[in-house]
Design a protein around this motif. Structure first.
Motif, PDB file in Angstrom:
ATOM      1  N   UNK A 263      59.252  60.589  34.910  1.00  0.00           N
ATOM      2  CA  UNK A 263      58.291  61.681  34.717  1.00  0.00           C
ATOM      3  C   UNK A 263      56.889  61.136  34.444  1.00  0.00           C
ATOM      4  N   UNK A 264      56.814  59.876  33.986  1.00  0.00           N
ATOM      5  CA  UNK A 264      55.497  59.272  33.746  1.00  0.00           C
ATOM      6  C   UNK A 264      54.918  58.679  35.027  1.00  0.00           C
ATOM      7  N   UNK A 265      55.681  58.740  36.110  1.00  0.00           N
ATOM      8  CA  UNK A 265      55.192  58.221  37.382  1.00  0.00           C
ATOM      9  C   UNK A 265      55.616  56.799  37.666  1.00  0.00           C
ATOM     10  N   UNK A 266      56.455  56.211  36.791  1.00  0.00           N
ATOM     11  CA  UNK A 266      56.940  54.857  37.054  1.00  0.00           C
ATOM     12  C   UNK A 266      57.881  54.893  38.256  1.00  0.00           C
ATOM     13  N   UNK A 267      57.794  53.864  39.097  1.00  0.00           N
ATOM     14  CA  UNK A 267      58.700  53.788  40.235  1.00  0.00           C
ATOM     15  C   UNK A 267      60.077  53.348  39.743  1.00  0.00           C
ATOM     16  N   UNK A 268      61.074  53.393  40.657  1.00  0.00           N
ATOM     17  CA  UNK A 268      62.417  52.977  40.266  1.00  0.00           C
ATOM     18  C   UNK A 268      62.406  51.538  39.755  1.00  0.00           C
TER      19      UNK A 268
ATOM     20  N   UNK B 147      57.124  49.848  20.885  1.00  0.00           N
ATOM     21  CA  UNK B 147      56.369  50.431  19.782  1.00  0.00           C
ATOM     22  C   UNK B 147      55.671  51.695  20.280  1.00  0.00           C
ATOM     23  N   UNK B 148      55.152  52.470  19.346  1.00  0.00           N
ATOM     24  CA  UNK B 148      54.442  53.699  19.691  1.00  0.00           C
ATOM     25  C   UNK B 148      53.338  53.407  20.705  1.00  0.00           C
ATOM     26  N   UNK B 149      52.573  52.351  20.422  1.00  0.00           N
ATOM     27  CA  UNK B 149      51.463  51.997  21.307  1.00  0.00           C
ATOM     28  C   UNK B 149      51.956  51.628  22.709  1.00  0.00           C
ATOM     29  N   UNK B 150      53.043  50.855  22.775  1.00  0.00           N
ATOM     30  CA  UNK B 150      53.581  50.445  24.079  1.00  0.00           C
ATOM     31  C   UNK B 150      54.196  51.620  24.832  1.00  0.00           C
ATOM     32  N   UNK B 151      54.811  52.551  24.082  1.00  0.00           N
ATOM     33  CA  UNK B 151      55.324  53.767  24.718  1.00  0.00           C
ATOM     34  C   UNK B 151      54.199  54.500  25.439  1.00  0.00           C
ATOM     35  N   UNK B 152      53.052  54.600  24.758  1.00  0.00           N
ATOM     36  CA  UNK B 152      51.941  55.379  25.301  1.00  0.00           C
ATOM     37  C   UNK B 152      51.240  54.650  26.441  1.00  0.00           C
ATOM     38  N   UNK B 153      51.114  53.312  26.321  1.00  0.00           N
ATOM     39  CA  UNK B 153      50.316  52.584  27.313  1.00  0.00           C
ATOM     40  C   UNK B 153      51.136  52.126  28.517  1.00  0.00           C
ATOM     41  N   UNK B 154      52.467  52.316  28.471  1.00  0.00           N
ATOM     42  CA  UNK B 154      53.299  51.827  29.583  1.00  0.00           C
ATOM     43  C   UNK B 154      52.838  52.384  30.933  1.00  0.00           C
ATOM     44  N   UNK B 155      52.745  53.714  31.023  1.00  0.00           N
ATOM     45  CA  UNK B 155      52.356  54.308  32.312  1.00  0.00           C
ATOM     46  C   UNK B 155      50.900  54.000  32.678  1.00  0.00           C
ATOM     47  N   UNK B 156      49.940  54.148  31.746  1.00  0.00           N
ATOM     48  CA  UNK B 156      48.567  53.791  32.119  1.00  0.00           C
ATOM     49  C   UNK B 156      48.450  52.366  32.651  1.00  0.00           C
ATOM     50  N   UNK B 157      49.193  51.437  32.040  1.00  0.00           N
ATOM     51  CA  UNK B 157      49.068  50.043  32.467  1.00  0.00           C
ATOM     52  C   UNK B 157      49.825  49.765  33.757  1.00  0.00           C
TER      53      UNK B 157
END
Lengths: 281, 247
Positions: free
Chosen positions: A185-190, B95-105
């Protein structure tokens, strides 16, 4: 916020005193029963009619000391093989497990091959794989054939890779589908989902059984001696044949246990650390 | 202009019809609340919009693009949609920060420093700045859900889908999450939320849709749907809610 000053009530003091008495009690009982059992065992073994003969043929300090250098030499081979084979088998197992999770018709042959591999090598006895690779393959007389040691290592990697792949797969399947839904849902690929969300959780969860298999591998690497190279057990066998005494085997056994202890300690530590990290923060 | 337009959606699970010729239109900057009993299709509708489920018929348009077309790149669509789940679904190993930044990064390829600065800014705004390095298990349910909302917002989505985001929370923690959604509305975020909080739906939603057996039975301004429902099934549902003391 600082907690208020607290003076335990009379009831709490009575309870604490009772618990202290109880724990002293427990320690005393444990010490007594351990001592009793230990004495019983020692008496039973050393009192046995054949004890003197067994001690002479299995626990001769002089013969043990004579055999030690050769056995240690062999053990060094075990250690080097273990490190290389463990790394190879872990990598192969992980790759196979990931291949088995791929979906889509394009990947059918890859999935089928990976599944076929785990079925074959988990079913095939290690000794047969060893003979096929170390005796059969050199028989082809191809150019640039690797040494028997490398081929033996390959047999170990192939066999253990099959087991480890199944452990990794169990870990991957234990990650809840809601984690995949969140990642997608965050847009990550498989691929990104596997790499950053599923595999880190899966590997952490199966680290203890993985390391358990590595401990088992440690004992099986010695089987390459069937093809010639001299490992600790084979070195002990040679020493035994020279002295007509079994002490070298005991020496090798003790060394194997000593070698396993750090690995087992690491397993426990890894398990504890991952549990603490996730709950403590 | 319509940001999201669903037409004639149908979804079956093992022969059971969960969505049945469902229509829904959401204009930009509007908040639509989906209400209805468990199993009425609210969650399935949200999951279909986010392409986590494939529809069996009908079309879904986002910004005029038919995203139910199988040739559409689902990952690219999902980057424009933020989703928050009932059970938070934070990544426990990060961590909270890594949860949030995973998709942006990883998805938007932003530099770590930039992504973290944005994450910290968002966390500060919801009063969780001190929790940046905590792990999800060390947070209360309300804190976890707020982090999950921040995680979805860090993608700068066009549309937010909220799936019963307060249903798993203790009553005293519901308020902090609702406040956050209220602020999102004030910022003009387009949202579709499935909810059991009728009072909140009445307050925050521009439109309430009552779902029953996979269809929108009744929709309109909250005062009308929750106050003077015209359909018998809506009245029956609301009566049960009132009996349970939830309205």
């Amino acid at each position: 916020m600082t907690p208020r000053e607290h003076t335990p009530s009379a009831a709490q003091l009575r309870r604490s005193a009772y618990r202290r008495r109880q724990s002293v009690h427990s320690v005393l009982i444990a010490a007594f029963s351990t001592a009793a059992l230990g004495t019983l065992l020692v008496v039973a073994v050393t009192g046995a009619p054949g004890w003197d003969r067994v001690r002479r043929s299995f626990l001769d300090p002089e013969i043990g000391a004579d055999a030690l250098p050769a056995v240690l030499d062999g053990l060094w081979l075990n250690v080097r093989l273990l490190v290389c084979c463990a790394a190879g088998a872990l990598l192969l197992g992980l790759v196979i497990a990931v291949l088995r999770t791929l979906r889509g018709p394009v990947f059918f042959p890859v999935r089928a091959l990976a599944a076929g591999y785990t079925y074959t090598f988990r079913g095939l006895p290690l000794i047969i794989v060893l003979y096929l690779l170390t005796l059969g393959v050199p028989g082809l007389r191809l150019q640039g054939m690797p040494s028997v040691l490398v081929l033996g290592g390959l047999a170990l990697v192939l066999t253990y890779g099959g087991y480890l792949a199944e452990v990794f797969r169990a870990g991957i399947e234990s990650v809840h589908p809601s984690q995949l839904a969140a990642a997608r849902s965050l847009g990550l690929t498989y691929r990104q989902t596997m790499r950053h969300v599923v595999l880190p959780q899966a590997v952490r969860r199966v680290a203890p059984p993985l390391l358990n298999d590595v401990v088992a591998l440690q004992k099986d690497v010695g089987l390459v001696s069937l093809a010639g190279p001299i490992d600790a057990v084979r070195a002990a066998q040679i020493a035994t044949a020279q002295s007509f005494n079994y002490t070298p085997y005991v020496v090798a056994g003790v060394l194997f246990v000593l070698l396993a202890i750090p690995l087992i300690a690491v397993t426990d530590w890894v398990t504890l650390r991952s549990a603490r990290r996730q709950s403590g923060g | 202009m319509a940001l999201l337009r669903c037409r004639g959606l149908r979804k079956e699970f093992a022969g059971q019809v969960v969505l049945d010729r469902l229509d829904l239109t959401v204009d930009e900057h509007r908040v639509v609340a989906l209400i209805g009993a468990s199993g009425s299709g609210k969650s399935t509708l949200l999951r279909c919009v986010n392409l986590l489920e494939e529809v069996d018929d009908g079309t879904i348009e986002l910004d005029g693009e038919d995203i139910s077309d199988p040739r559409v790149d689902a990952d690219r669509v999902r980057r424009r949609i933020g989703m928050v789940f009932q059970a938070y679904n934070l990544f426990p190993h990060l961590s909270v920060l890594d949860n949030i930044t995973l998709a942006p990064r990883r998805v938007h390829r932003r530099a770590r420093a930039e992504a973290e600065a944005q994450a910290r800014d968002l966390l500060d705004r919801v009063g969780l700045g001190a929790k940046a390095h905590a792990f999800p298990d060390g947070l209360s349910g309300g804190q976890q859900q707020r982090v999950a909302i921040v995680r979805a917002l860090a993608n700068s989505p066009r549309l937010m889908l909220l799936d019963e985001v307060t249903s798993a929370l203790d009553p005293e923690l519901v308020g902090e999450v609702l406040t956050m959604i209220r602020d999102l509305k004030a910022d003009g975020m387009t949202m579709v939320l499935a909810t059991h909080e009728m009072g909140f739906a009445r307050e925050v939603a521009d439109e309430v849709c009552f779902l029953d057996a996979g269809r929108v039975v009744e929709s309109g301004p909250p005062e009308q749907v929750l106050g003077e429902p015209t359909q018998a099934r809506t009245r029956q549902f609301l009566r049960r809610i009132i009996e349970a003391g939830r309205l």
